[in-house]
Design an enzyme around this catalytic site. Structure first.
Site, PDB file in Angstrom:
ATOM      1  CD  GLU A  32      -2.927  -1.194   0.144  1.00 41.15           C
ATOM      2  OE1 GLU A  32      -2.928  -0.300  -0.715  1.00 41.15           O
ATOM      3  OE2 GLU A  32      -3.735  -2.140   0.120  1.00 41.15           O
ATOM      4  N   GLY A  33       0.387   2.266  -0.735  1.00 39.65           N
ATOM      5  CA  GLY A  33       1.165   3.494  -0.915  1.00 39.65           C
ATOM      6  C   GLY A  33       0.965   4.523   0.183  1.00 39.65           C
ATOM      7  CG  PHE A  34       2.912   8.970   1.327  1.00 36.40           C
ATOM      8  CD1 PHE A  34       3.443   8.776   2.587  1.00 36.40           C
ATOM      9  CD2 PHE A  34       2.675  10.275   0.904  1.00 36.40           C
ATOM     10  CE1 PHE A  34       3.726   9.842   3.422  1.00 36.40           C
ATOM     11  CE2 PHE A  34       2.959  11.360   1.734  1.00 36.40           C
ATOM     12  CZ  PHE A  34       3.484  11.137   2.997  1.00 36.40           C
ATOM     13  CG  ASN A  35      -1.232  10.046  -1.100  1.00 34.68           C
ATOM     14  OD1 ASN A  35      -1.261  11.040  -0.387  1.00 34.68           O
ATOM     15  ND2 ASN A  35      -0.356   9.922  -2.092  1.00 34.68           N
ATOM     16  CG  HIS A 271      -2.189  13.124  -9.576  1.00 35.78           C
ATOM     17  ND1 HIS A 271      -3.003  12.095  -9.152  1.00 35.78           N
ATOM     18  CD2 HIS A 271      -0.925  12.612  -9.627  1.00 35.78           C
ATOM     19  CE1 HIS A 271      -2.262  11.014  -8.943  1.00 35.78           C
ATOM     20  NE2 HIS A 271      -1.000  11.304  -9.223  1.00 35.78           N
ATOM     21  CG  ASP A 350       4.760  16.834  -7.210  1.00 33.30           C
ATOM     22  OD1 ASP A 350       5.248  17.906  -7.617  1.00 33.30           O
ATOM     23  OD2 ASP A 350       5.127  15.718  -7.626  1.00 33.30           O
ATOM     24  CB  THR A 367      -5.113   7.273  -2.405  1.00 35.43           C
ATOM     25  OG1 THR A 367      -3.870   6.726  -2.818  1.00 35.43           O
ATOM     26  CG2 THR A 367      -6.115   6.166  -2.163  1.00 35.43           C
ATOM     27  CG  PHE A 368      -0.842  11.773  -5.559  1.00 33.33           C
ATOM     28  CD1 PHE A 368       0.419  11.566  -5.005  1.00 33.33           C
ATOM     29  CD2 PHE A 368      -1.092  12.988  -6.190  1.00 33.33           C
ATOM     30  CE1 PHE A 368       1.395  12.556  -5.068  1.00 33.33           C
ATOM     31  CE2 PHE A 368      -0.115  13.981  -6.255  1.00 33.33           C
ATOM     32  CZ  PHE A 368       1.134  13.760  -5.695  1.00 33.33           C
TER      33      PHE A 368
END
Length: 408
Positions: A32-35, A271, A350, A367-368
């Site tokens: 799972e990513g950062f966001n 984005h 960003d 989610t970003f």
């Protein structure tokens, strides 16, 4: 509070404890990513609030950052990163008591976690197609990412802290909102530290309600990252808070911008998610040509000469994008910047720049992009300038993102 046949109460024996901090730790599925991880934090903060309402002094221990799929800058040390590098701890603490993992080690007298509960779904799925909230101790469905050492302690990833060990590791099947774990943790505790692994298994208690927004608003980016983004906006995009009506309060509890009050800088914020989104053959992600065509039409429609692009495109795609959109502006960190801010900090810069644009367009179900929507909601942008996404080149019905209105 637990369904029939459960033995969770044998894991955490009953004991009355007073005036001792109880520590809740958690981790998330490694890919799972950062966001998404920021989203799981909101769920855990909600659980701690529920626990504290019952009278015990629970503290949320922030899981150090590191080794994320999207953080692909080579030769940058990106492990055991404290939350304070990305977020304002005083802002988080104004919502719920939190500490960094290293503070936990110091307060706890060492890198020991009493109990790890590995959350998982139910092997049998929903019985009779009926969804109900329940939690049980169950055999582990997947192979555990923990192994016993010679002393009988469990070793695992533990955010890159090799010296950390757990006394006990148990699998729990859970189906429901974060607060479903409250009785498990409340009524059966002798230990002072419990870690919920795979915490993304639990759902939001109050998605998009006041509690959700309080926690989300408290996730204020670290000041140094915001300042870098502000300097960049002023230098390359003719954008300042005064002119753009995006005055920001350091104290999130006082930050109550009226919807539609923000004007934004004279640029289009974009984005454009690539990599795994296109490898997954998503029909709702455009080709680069399709994306640039949309960008050009939006710039014309909103009379904007500048466009800021946040993208994870690889070098080959970036060259193509520059050829198609030579006037695009990007935040391109130097080697020193990367060492200092890490990939997570660059992502935040960003997002901060996109959050201040006159008009923003993001990528479907990213989610970003969702986090940028929320940031713009906090700043007071009109929904029509925020909740927009690119459509796939052949997409028939291009549904736009939902407007989750801020609740104070």
């Amino acid at each position: 509070w637990l369904s029939e046949g459960s033995r969770v109460n044998t894991i955490l024996k009953v004991s009355a404890m007073t005036n001792i901090d109880l520590y809740l730790l958690y981790d998330v599925n490694p890919p799972e990513g950062f966001n998404l991880r920021r989203d799981v934090y909101i769920r855990m903060a909600s659980l701690v609030k529920t626990l504290r309402k019952e009278g015990d002094d629970w503290v949320l221990v922030l899981p150090p950052w590191g080794r994320l799929y999207h953080w692909q800058s080579s030769n940058v040390h990106q492990i055991r990163i404290p939350w304070g590098e990305f977020f304002s701890l005083t802002s988080l603490q104004a919502n719920v008591p939190v500490i960094e993992y290293e503070e936990f080690i110091a307060e706890n007298g060492g890198p020991f976690i009493d109990q790890v509960l590995v959350l998982q779904n139910y092997a049998e799925g929903w019985t009779d197609g009926k969804w109900e909230e329940k939690v049980d101790e169950r055999p582990c469905i997947d192979k555990l990412m923990y192994s016993k050492d010679k002393q009988g302690y469990s070793r695992g990833w533990f955010w890159g802290y090799e010296e950390t060990r757990a006394q006990n590791v148990t699998c729990i099947s859970a189906q429901g909102h974060a607060s479903i774990m409250s009785p498990v943790l409340q009524k059966n505790i002798t230990v002072t530290s419990v870690m919920l692994d795979r915490a993304e298994t639990l759902l939001h208690d109050h998605y998009a309600g006041k509690d959700y927004w309080d926690t989300r608003r408290s996730m204020v980016f670290s000041k140094h990252l915001r300042l870098i983004g502000d300097d960049f906006r002023e230098k390359y995009l003719n954008s300042t808070d005064d002119r753009d009506h995006t005055i920001y309060s350091e104290d999130w509890t006082r930050m109550k911008a009226k919807l539609g009050s923000a004007k934004g800088g004279p640029y289009l914020g974009v984005h454009l998610r690539r990599k795994d989104f296109i490898w997954g053959h998503r029909e709702d992600v455009p080709s680069l040509k399709g994306a640039v065509k949309k960008i050009r039409s939006l710039m014309k429609k909103h009379k904007l000469d500048n466009v800021f692009v946040a993208t994870d495109a690889d070098e080959e795609e970036l060259r193509e994008l520059r050829g198609l959109l030579p006037d695009m502006v990007r935040f391109e960190p130097s080697r020193e910047d990367l060492e200092l801010f890490k990939d997570g900090g660059v992502a935040i810069i960003d997002q901060w720049i996109c959050a201040h644009a006159r008009f923003f367009i993001g990528t479907s179900v990213s989610t970003f992009s969702f986090r940028i929507h929320e940031e713009r909601e906090i700043l007071g942008f009109d929904a029509t300038a925020t909740y927009n996404r690119f459509c796939g080149d052949t997409e028939k019905e291009c549904e736009q993102p939902t407007h989750w209105k801020i609740v104070f």
